[in-house]
Write a protein that holds these residues in place. Structure first.
Motif, PDB file in Angstrom:
ATOM      1  N   MET A  98       0.851  -1.180   0.000  1.00 21.11           N
ATOM      2  CA  MET A  98       0.000   0.000   0.000  1.00 21.11           C
ATOM      3  C   MET A  98       0.896   1.242   0.000  1.00 21.11           C
ATOM      4  N   MET A  99       0.529   2.224  -0.847  1.00 22.34           N
ATOM      5  CA  MET A  99       1.330   3.454  -0.962  1.00 22.34           C
ATOM      6  C   MET A  99       0.389   4.623  -1.232  1.00 22.34           C
ATOM      7  N   PRO A 100       0.845   5.847  -0.941  1.00 19.25           N
ATOM      8  CA  PRO A 100       0.015   7.011  -1.271  1.00 19.25           C
ATOM      9  C   PRO A 100      -0.131   7.167  -2.781  1.00 19.25           C
ATOM     10  N   LEU A 101      -1.210   7.772  -3.196  1.00 21.30           N
ATOM     11  CA  LEU A 101      -1.483   7.985  -4.625  1.00 21.30           C
ATOM     12  C   LEU A 101      -0.379   8.790  -5.301  1.00 21.30           C
ATOM     13  N   THR A 102       0.332   9.626  -4.542  1.00 18.95           N
ATOM     14  CA  THR A 102       1.407  10.444  -5.130  1.00 18.95           C
ATOM     15  C   THR A 102       2.531   9.590  -5.704  1.00 18.95           C
ATOM     16  N   PHE A 103       2.677   8.336  -5.259  1.00 18.78           N
ATOM     17  CA  PHE A 103       3.730   7.449  -5.763  1.00 18.78           C
ATOM     18  C   PHE A 103       3.269   6.568  -6.922  1.00 18.78           C
ATOM     19  N   ALA A 104       1.999   6.656  -7.311  1.00 16.97           N
ATOM     20  CA  ALA A 104       1.483   5.825  -8.401  1.00 16.97           C
ATOM     21  C   ALA A 104       2.085   6.282  -9.735  1.00 16.97           C
TER      22      ALA A 104
ATOM     23  N   VAL B  69     -10.229  14.738 -12.303  1.00 12.10           N
ATOM     24  CA  VAL B  69     -10.255  15.544 -11.083  1.00 12.10           C
ATOM     25  C   VAL B  69      -8.837  15.983 -10.768  1.00 12.10           C
ATOM     26  N   ALA B  70      -8.669  17.252 -10.392  1.00 16.14           N
ATOM     27  CA  ALA B  70      -7.371  17.757  -9.942  1.00 16.14           C
ATOM     28  C   ALA B  70      -7.380  17.771  -8.417  1.00 16.14           C
ATOM     29  N   ILE B  71      -6.349  17.181  -7.806  1.00 18.45           N
ATOM     30  CA  ILE B  71      -6.252  17.185  -6.348  1.00 18.45           C
ATOM     31  C   ILE B  71      -4.845  17.598  -5.932  1.00 18.45           C
ATOM     32  N   SER B  72      -4.768  18.191  -4.763  1.00 15.57           N
ATOM     33  CA  SER B  72      -3.480  18.654  -4.252  1.00 15.57           C
ATOM     34  C   SER B  72      -2.642  17.474  -3.775  1.00 15.57           C
ATOM     35  N   LYS B  73      -1.358  17.724  -3.626  1.00 21.91           N
ATOM     36  CA  LYS B  73      -0.439  16.696  -3.144  1.00 21.91           C
ATOM     37  C   LYS B  73      -0.851  16.236  -1.741  1.00 21.91           C
ATOM     38  N   GLU B  74      -1.295  17.173  -0.887  1.00 17.58           N
ATOM     39  CA  GLU B  74      -1.711  16.830   0.472  1.00 17.58           C
ATOM     40  C   GLU B  74      -2.892  15.857   0.454  1.00 17.58           C
ATOM     41  N   MET B  75      -3.876  16.140  -0.423  1.00 17.02           N
ATOM     42  CA  MET B  75      -5.045  15.246  -0.520  1.00 17.02           C
ATOM     43  C   MET B  75      -4.626  13.890  -1.095  1.00 17.02           C
ATOM     44  N   ALA B  76      -3.766  13.915  -2.106  1.00 18.12           N
ATOM     45  CA  ALA B  76      -3.337  12.661  -2.741  1.00 18.12           C
ATOM     46  C   ALA B  76      -2.582  11.770  -1.746  1.00 18.12           C
ATOM     47  N   ASN B  77      -1.868  12.380  -0.805  1.00 23.15           N
ATOM     48  CA  ASN B  77      -1.145  11.604   0.198  1.00 23.15           C
ATOM     49  C   ASN B  77      -2.085  10.889   1.163  1.00 23.15           C
ATOM     50  N   LYS B  78      -3.339  11.310   1.239  1.00 25.08           N
ATOM     51  CA  LYS B  78      -4.313  10.670   2.120  1.00 25.08           C
ATOM     52  C   LYS B  78      -5.006   9.483   1.457  1.00 25.08           C
ATOM     53  N   ILE B  79      -4.810   9.350   0.128  1.00 24.36           N
ATOM     54  CA  ILE B  79      -5.444   8.259  -0.633  1.00 24.36           C
ATOM     55  C   ILE B  79      -4.416   7.149  -0.811  1.00 24.36           C
ATOM     56  N   MET B  80      -4.682   5.994  -0.232  1.00 24.03           N
ATOM     57  CA  MET B  80      -3.747   4.860  -0.308  1.00 24.03           C
ATOM     58  C   MET B  80      -4.219   3.893  -1.393  1.00 24.03           C
ATOM     59  N   VAL B  81      -3.264   3.496  -2.250  1.00 22.31           N
ATOM     60  CA  VAL B  81      -3.571   2.550  -3.338  1.00 22.31           C
ATOM     61  C   VAL B  81      -2.689   1.319  -3.226  1.00 22.31           C
TER      62      VAL B  81
ATOM     63  N   GLU C 265      -3.580   2.047 -13.821  1.00 16.38           N
ATOM     64  CA  GLU C 265      -4.813   2.006 -13.039  1.00 16.38           C
ATOM     65  C   GLU C 265      -4.537   1.375 -11.682  1.00 16.38           C
ATOM     66  N   ASN C 266      -5.000   2.022 -10.628  1.00 19.06           N
ATOM     67  CA  ASN C 266      -4.812   1.537  -9.259  1.00 19.06           C
ATOM     68  C   ASN C 266      -6.156   1.417  -8.562  1.00 19.06           C
ATOM     69  N   MET C 267      -6.213   0.560  -7.547  1.00 17.11           N
ATOM     70  CA  MET C 267      -7.424   0.431  -6.757  1.00 17.11           C
ATOM     71  C   MET C 267      -7.220   1.147  -5.426  1.00 17.11           C
ATOM     72  N   VAL C 268      -8.187   1.966  -5.034  1.00 21.17           N
ATOM     73  CA  VAL C 268      -8.126   2.675  -3.756  1.00 21.17           C
ATOM     74  C   VAL C 268      -8.311   1.655  -2.634  1.00 21.17           C
ATOM     75  N   LYS C 269      -7.346   1.589  -1.727  1.00 24.19           N
ATOM     76  CA  LYS C 269      -7.417   0.646  -0.610  1.00 24.19           C
ATOM     77  C   LYS C 269      -7.976   1.311   0.653  1.00 24.19           C
ATOM     78  N   LYS C 270      -7.578   2.583   0.866  1.00 21.05           N
ATOM     79  CA  LYS C 270      -7.974   3.271   2.087  1.00 21.05           C
ATOM     80  C   LYS C 270      -7.899   4.771   1.853  1.00 21.05           C
ATOM     81  N   VAL C 271      -8.815   5.512   2.490  1.00 27.06           N
ATOM     82  CA  VAL C 271      -8.792   6.971   2.426  1.00 27.06           C
ATOM     83  C   VAL C 271      -8.656   7.482   3.855  1.00 27.06           C
ATOM     84  N   GLY C 272      -7.597   8.263   4.111  1.00 28.70           N
ATOM     85  CA  GLY C 272      -7.337   8.779   5.452  1.00 28.70           C
ATOM     86  C   GLY C 272      -7.763  10.223   5.601  1.00 28.70           C
TER      87      GLY C 272
END
Length: 70
Positions: free
Chosen positions: A1-7, A58-70, A12-19
């Motif tokens: 599991m990693m933050p979306l910023t590292f994808a 959708v455009a999202i900030s780096k901070e928001m993307a770090n909360k999305i785990m894939v 295509e990735n599957m969202v595992k968790k949203v913090g």
């Protein structure tokens, strides 16, 4: 599991968790970032991401993307 910023771009990735706080999680869920959903990074600009989620761009900030785990 990693933050979306590292994808990788175009992968295509599957969202595992949203913090984050309940408000942040609710906002991201409204945008389509829910566990089990798919997300694809289209491009990055200055650390911010443009992603495809639920057939929308959708455009999202780096901070928001770090909360999305894939």
């Amino acid at each position: 599991m990693m933050p979306l910023t590292f994808a990788n771009i175009g992968e295509e990735n599957m969202v595992k968790k949203v913090g984050g706080s309940p408000e942040v999680r609710a906002h991201l869920a409204d945008l389509g970032f829910v566990a089990g959903g798919s997300v694809t990074v289209i491009s990055t600009m200055g650390g911010n991401l443009i992603v495809n989620v639920k057939e929308s761009r959708v455009a999202i900030s780096k901070e928001m993307a770090n909360k999305i785990m894939v």
